[in-house]
Design an enzyme around this catalytic site. Sequence first.
Site, PDB file in Angstrom:
ATOM      1  N   ASP A  67      63.350 -77.357  -3.651  1.00  0.00           N
ATOM      2  CA  ASP A  67      63.485 -77.732  -5.059  1.00  0.00           C
ATOM      3  C   ASP A  67      64.474 -78.873  -5.272  1.00  0.00           C
ATOM      4  O   ASP A  67      65.208 -79.255  -4.354  1.00  0.00           O
ATOM      5  CB  ASP A  67      63.896 -76.509  -5.902  1.00  0.00           C
ATOM      6  CG  ASP A  67      65.007 -75.690  -5.251  1.00  0.00           C
ATOM      7  OD1 ASP A  67      65.677 -76.204  -4.343  1.00  0.00           O
ATOM      8  OD2 ASP A  67      65.195 -74.539  -5.657  1.00  0.00           O
ATOM      9  N   ASN A 136      69.405 -62.942 -10.163  1.00  0.00           N
ATOM     10  CA  ASN A 136      68.306 -62.415 -10.993  1.00  0.00           C
ATOM     11  C   ASN A 136      67.003 -62.263 -10.196  1.00  0.00           C
ATOM     12  O   ASN A 136      65.950 -62.026 -10.775  1.00  0.00           O
ATOM     13  CB  ASN A 136      68.082 -63.328 -12.212  1.00  0.00           C
ATOM     14  CG  ASN A 136      67.610 -64.732 -11.831  1.00  0.00           C
ATOM     15  OD1 ASN A 136      67.444 -65.033 -10.646  1.00  0.00           O
ATOM     16  ND2 ASN A 136      67.386 -65.579 -12.816  1.00  0.00           N
ATOM     17  N   HIS A 138      65.549 -64.613  -8.432  1.00  0.00           N
ATOM     18  CA  HIS A 138      64.719 -65.821  -8.297  1.00  0.00           C
ATOM     19  C   HIS A 138      64.680 -66.311  -6.850  1.00  0.00           C
ATOM     20  O   HIS A 138      65.580 -66.051  -6.055  1.00  0.00           O
ATOM     21  CB  HIS A 138      65.129 -66.920  -9.284  1.00  0.00           C
ATOM     22  CG  HIS A 138      66.366 -67.695  -8.923  1.00  0.00           C
ATOM     23  ND1 HIS A 138      67.064 -68.426  -9.844  1.00  0.00           N
ATOM     24  CD2 HIS A 138      67.033 -67.857  -7.745  1.00  0.00           C
ATOM     25  CE1 HIS A 138      68.085 -69.005  -9.249  1.00  0.00           C
ATOM     26  NE2 HIS A 138      68.091 -68.678  -7.987  1.00  0.00           N
ATOM     27  N   GLU A 143      61.777 -68.460 -11.563  1.00  0.00           N
ATOM     28  CA  GLU A 143      62.614 -67.537 -12.327  1.00  0.00           C
ATOM     29  C   GLU A 143      61.792 -66.335 -12.797  1.00  0.00           C
ATOM     30  O   GLU A 143      60.579 -66.452 -12.987  1.00  0.00           O
ATOM     31  CB  GLU A 143      63.170 -68.265 -13.568  1.00  0.00           C
ATOM     32  CG  GLU A 143      64.001 -69.511 -13.252  1.00  0.00           C
ATOM     33  CD  GLU A 143      65.435 -69.187 -12.835  1.00  0.00           C
ATOM     34  OE1 GLU A 143      65.730 -68.032 -12.474  1.00  0.00           O
ATOM     35  OE2 GLU A 143      66.259 -70.116 -12.861  1.00  0.00           O
TER      36      GLU A 143
HETATM   37  P1  PGA Z   1      73.349 -69.210  -3.586  1.00  0.00           P
HETATM   38  O1  PGA Z   1      72.040 -69.433  -4.445  1.00  0.00           O
HETATM   39  O2  PGA Z   1      72.943 -69.355  -2.150  1.00  0.00           O
HETATM   40  O3  PGA Z   1      74.277 -70.313  -4.012  1.00  0.00           O
HETATM   41  O4  PGA Z   1      73.866 -67.839  -3.896  1.00  0.00           O
HETATM   42  C1  PGA Z   1      70.895 -68.753  -4.123  1.00  0.00           C
HETATM   43  C2  PGA Z   1      69.843 -69.005  -5.173  1.00  0.00           C
HETATM   44  O5  PGA Z   1      70.197 -69.156  -6.359  1.00  0.00           O
HETATM   45  O6  PGA Z   1      68.650 -69.040  -4.831  1.00  0.00           O
END
Ligand code: PGA
Length: 244
Positions: A67, A136, A138, A143
């Site tokens: 992304d 959450n 995702h 999302e």
């Molecule tokens: P993080 O993010 O590795 O910074 O915890 C993971 C994500 O939001 O997919």
Amino acid sequence: MKIFIEKNYTDLSKRVADIIESEMKEKSNLVLGLATGSTPIGTYEELIKRHKEEGLDFSKITTFNLDEYLGIPHDHVNSYHYFMEENFFKSINIDNDKINIPNGNPENVEEYCKAYDEKIENQGGIDVQILGIGENGHIAFNEPDDKLYLGTHVTDLTESTIKANSRFFDSIDDVPKKAITMGLGSIMKSKKILLLASGKNKANTIKKLLKDGVVSTHNPASLLLLHPDVTIILDEEAAEEYMK
Ligand code: PGA
């Protein structure tokens, strides 16, 4: 599904690097799916170390990132282009032509998204996809919602994601509100999936994922439970609630 629970973040990162290294040794032109965020940084550091100390060779590797924020310049310190360059690519012998990261400023978004998925398919698909997980649930920027998109697409970020990512920006108002992301369909086509989670803030997310026994678009990571080759690598803090 395999689950590894490692003592700490360092061991988690080594475990993920071990799996990637062994896949690279089996297939020198491996197609690697890469993620940004805090979680994979240790894995990238470990792979860089193995490149420098043991000559782990990335010259034939192709990468696809999940992304990118929409509308952010690629040289912006918070762009995922910048993140990947700083945290990984500049320190290994990867061929720049084999690096693919969604363009956050495409002329025609729809055509661009379609072309990104086609490029993955033309490479024979992703062999190993690294994934973090949002609090959450995702995956990339897919999302929680009533429906999820299969292909690469533009999406609105949820408040929870904007808040979580604001730690990297001067102010929460600076966090982009949209992103371009691979869809769950593109991700599920990967031959092997490595899902990483570290730290207490992921403990409830992991418990929900592994204990609820439910698949739901409101918990995008739960769709991965349907994949035939998924390995979940946790540290003890992230596994804490699941192990109770
Ligand atoms: P993080 O993010 O590795 O910074 O915890 C993971 C994500 O939001 O997919």
